[in-house]
Design a protein around this motif. Sequence first.
Motif, PDB file in Angstrom:
ATOM      1  N   GLY A  82     -10.269  -9.854   4.989  1.00  0.00           N
ATOM      2  CA  GLY A  82     -10.945 -11.134   5.197  1.00  0.00           C
ATOM      3  C   GLY A  82     -10.170 -12.301   4.609  1.00  0.00           C
ATOM      4  N   ASP A  83      -9.310 -12.020   3.626  1.00  0.00           N
ATOM      5  CA  ASP A  83      -8.458 -13.068   3.066  1.00  0.00           C
ATOM      6  C   ASP A  83      -7.265 -13.274   3.995  1.00  0.00           C
ATOM      7  N   VAL A  84      -6.568 -14.383   3.804  1.00  0.00           N
ATOM      8  CA  VAL A  84      -5.395 -14.715   4.603  1.00  0.00           C
ATOM      9  C   VAL A  84      -4.206 -14.889   3.665  1.00  0.00           C
ATOM     10  N   VAL A  85      -3.092 -14.223   3.982  1.00  0.00           N
ATOM     11  CA  VAL A  85      -1.872 -14.349   3.196  1.00  0.00           C
ATOM     12  C   VAL A  85      -0.888 -15.203   3.979  1.00  0.00           C
ATOM     13  N   THR A  86      -0.276 -16.170   3.299  1.00  0.00           N
ATOM     14  CA  THR A  86       0.748 -16.998   3.925  1.00  0.00           C
ATOM     15  C   THR A  86       2.111 -16.563   3.386  1.00  0.00           C
ATOM     16  N   ALA A  87       2.972 -16.127   4.297  1.00  0.00           N
ATOM     17  CA  ALA A  87       4.323 -15.692   3.955  1.00  0.00           C
ATOM     18  C   ALA A  87       5.262 -16.159   5.054  1.00  0.00           C
ATOM     19  N   ASN A  88       6.420 -16.647   4.689  1.00  0.00           N
ATOM     20  CA  ASN A  88       7.389 -17.165   5.668  1.00  0.00           C
ATOM     21  C   ASN A  88       6.781 -18.248   6.549  1.00  0.00           C
ATOM     22  N   GLY A  89       5.780 -18.971   6.019  1.00  0.00           N
ATOM     23  CA  GLY A  89       5.132 -20.026   6.779  1.00  0.00           C
ATOM     24  C   GLY A  89       4.164 -19.523   7.841  1.00  0.00           C
ATOM     25  N   ILE A  90       3.875 -18.224   7.834  1.00  0.00           N
ATOM     26  CA  ILE A  90       2.989 -17.621   8.823  1.00  0.00           C
ATOM     27  C   ILE A  90       1.740 -17.106   8.111  1.00  0.00           C
ATOM     28  N   ASN A  91       0.579 -17.300   8.736  1.00  0.00           N
ATOM     29  CA  ASN A  91      -0.672 -16.790   8.176  1.00  0.00           C
ATOM     30  C   ASN A  91      -0.949 -15.393   8.718  1.00  0.00           C
ATOM     31  N   TYR A  92      -1.225 -14.474   7.797  1.00  0.00           N
ATOM     32  CA  TYR A  92      -1.551 -13.096   8.144  1.00  0.00           C
ATOM     33  C   TYR A  92      -2.950 -12.776   7.628  1.00  0.00           C
ATOM     34  N   ALA A  93      -3.825 -12.334   8.506  1.00  0.00           N
ATOM     35  CA  ALA A  93      -5.150 -11.876   8.089  1.00  0.00           C
ATOM     36  C   ALA A  93      -4.983 -10.488   7.481  1.00  0.00           C
ATOM     37  N   ILE A  94      -5.596 -10.276   6.327  1.00  0.00           N
ATOM     38  CA  ILE A  94      -5.523  -8.961   5.703  1.00  0.00           C
ATOM     39  C   ILE A  94      -6.475  -8.028   6.446  1.00  0.00           C
ATOM     40  N   VAL A  95      -5.921  -6.932   6.982  1.00  0.00           N
ATOM     41  CA  VAL A  95      -6.734  -5.959   7.706  1.00  0.00           C
ATOM     42  C   VAL A  95      -6.890  -4.654   6.926  1.00  0.00           C
ATOM     43  N   ALA A  96      -6.089  -4.469   5.880  1.00  0.00           N
ATOM     44  CA  ALA A  96      -6.189  -3.301   5.004  1.00  0.00           C
ATOM     45  C   ALA A  96      -5.452  -3.630   3.715  1.00  0.00           C
ATOM     46  N   GLY A  97      -5.832  -2.967   2.643  1.00  0.00           N
ATOM     47  CA  GLY A  97      -5.160  -3.242   1.387  1.00  0.00           C
ATOM     48  C   GLY A  97      -5.374  -2.156   0.351  1.00  0.00           C
ATOM     49  N   ASP A  98      -4.528  -2.186  -0.658  1.00  0.00           N
ATOM     50  CA  ASP A  98      -4.601  -1.241  -1.763  1.00  0.00           C
ATOM     51  C   ASP A  98      -4.261  -1.991  -3.040  1.00  0.00           C
ATOM     52  N   PRO A  99      -5.196  -2.051  -4.007  1.00  0.00           N
ATOM     53  CA  PRO A  99      -4.923  -2.774  -5.249  1.00  0.00           C
ATOM     54  C   PRO A  99      -4.016  -2.003  -6.208  1.00  0.00           C
ATOM     55  N   ASN A 100      -3.728  -0.732  -5.927  1.00  0.00           N
ATOM     56  CA  ASN A 100      -2.879   0.091  -6.783  1.00  0.00           C
ATOM     57  C   ASN A 100      -3.326   0.054  -8.234  1.00  0.00           C
ATOM     58  N   LYS A 101      -4.592   0.347  -8.444  1.00  0.00           N
ATOM     59  CA  LYS A 101      -5.145   0.461  -9.800  1.00  0.00           C
ATOM     60  C   LYS A 101      -5.169   1.947 -10.156  1.00  0.00           C
ATOM     61  N   PHE A 102      -4.029   2.445 -10.593  1.00  0.00           N
ATOM     62  CA  PHE A 102      -3.900   3.876 -10.846  1.00  0.00           C
ATOM     63  C   PHE A 102      -4.794   4.354 -11.981  1.00  0.00           C
ATOM     64  N   ASP A 103      -5.091   3.467 -12.921  1.00  0.00           N
ATOM     65  CA  ASP A 103      -5.991   3.825 -14.020  1.00  0.00           C
ATOM     66  C   ASP A 103      -7.405   3.316 -13.777  1.00  0.00           C
ATOM     67  N   GLY A 104      -7.633   2.707 -12.608  1.00  0.00           N
ATOM     68  CA  GLY A 104      -8.946   2.170 -12.279  1.00  0.00           C
ATOM     69  C   GLY A 104      -9.194   0.781 -12.843  1.00  0.00           C
ATOM     70  N   ILE A 105      -8.241   0.250 -13.608  1.00  0.00           N
ATOM     71  CA  ILE A 105      -8.430  -1.046 -14.269  1.00  0.00           C
ATOM     72  C   ILE A 105      -7.290  -2.012 -13.973  1.00  0.00           C
ATOM     73  N   THR A 106      -6.054  -1.590 -14.225  1.00  0.00           N
ATOM     74  CA  THR A 106      -4.885  -2.469 -14.150  1.00  0.00           C
ATOM     75  C   THR A 106      -4.287  -2.472 -12.750  1.00  0.00           C
ATOM     76  N   PRO A 107      -4.333  -3.617 -12.037  1.00  0.00           N
ATOM     77  CA  PRO A 107      -3.686  -3.669 -10.722  1.00  0.00           C
ATOM     78  C   PRO A 107      -2.169  -3.808 -10.907  1.00  0.00           C
ATOM     79  N   VAL A 108      -1.422  -2.768 -10.555  1.00  0.00           N
ATOM     80  CA  VAL A 108       0.032  -2.793 -10.722  1.00  0.00           C
ATOM     81  C   VAL A 108       0.642  -3.788  -9.742  1.00  0.00           C
ATOM     82  N   VAL A 109       0.269  -3.678  -8.477  1.00  0.00           N
ATOM     83  CA  VAL A 109       0.718  -4.576  -7.424  1.00  0.00           C
ATOM     84  C   VAL A 109      -0.311  -4.476  -6.294  1.00  0.00           C
ATOM     85  N   PHE A 110      -0.523  -5.578  -5.592  1.00  0.00           N
ATOM     86  CA  PHE A 110      -1.402  -5.537  -4.426  1.00  0.00           C
ATOM     87  C   PHE A 110      -0.543  -5.316  -3.200  1.00  0.00           C
ATOM     88  N   ILE A 111      -0.863  -4.306  -2.423  1.00  0.00           N
ATOM     89  CA  ILE A 111      -0.146  -4.054  -1.166  1.00  0.00           C
ATOM     90  C   ILE A 111      -1.160  -4.200  -0.047  1.00  0.00           C
TER      91      ILE A 111
END
Length: 117
Positions: A82-111
């Motif tokens: 539902g969020d929109v990411v702007t990269a290279n001047g282009i808007n991308y609607a997020i259709v799937a994601g992974d917060p990479n919270k391997f310990d359930g708390i700390t987001p290492v990176v959002f993919i």
Amino acid sequence: MDYRALQITAERLIAKFGQAGGVTRITPPDPVLGGDPVPTPYAATLVPMAHEARYIDGTTIKTGDMQIYISSVGLAIEPTVGDVVTANGINYAIVAGDPNKFDGITPVVFIVQGRTG
């Protein structure tokens, strides 16, 4: 395991190889009072990458979809569908994601998987 150390490594790599971009969260109108949707932009550092052709199945991953790595450090929100990411001047609607919270708390990176149009 120290996931904060992984978060710092991810942040360093994204800062080195990435670019300035943004994540915009769109708050829908009030269901009773109505009004217009309210976009709230958040600055982000990110790396957009095209999916490898072998992963494009035309359904889950379509031609033109981007895999976007977003630094979690300093980002006030967790990017989600539902969020929109702007990269290279282009808007991308997020259709799937992974917060990479391997310990359930700390987001290492959002993919996230971003899609245009």
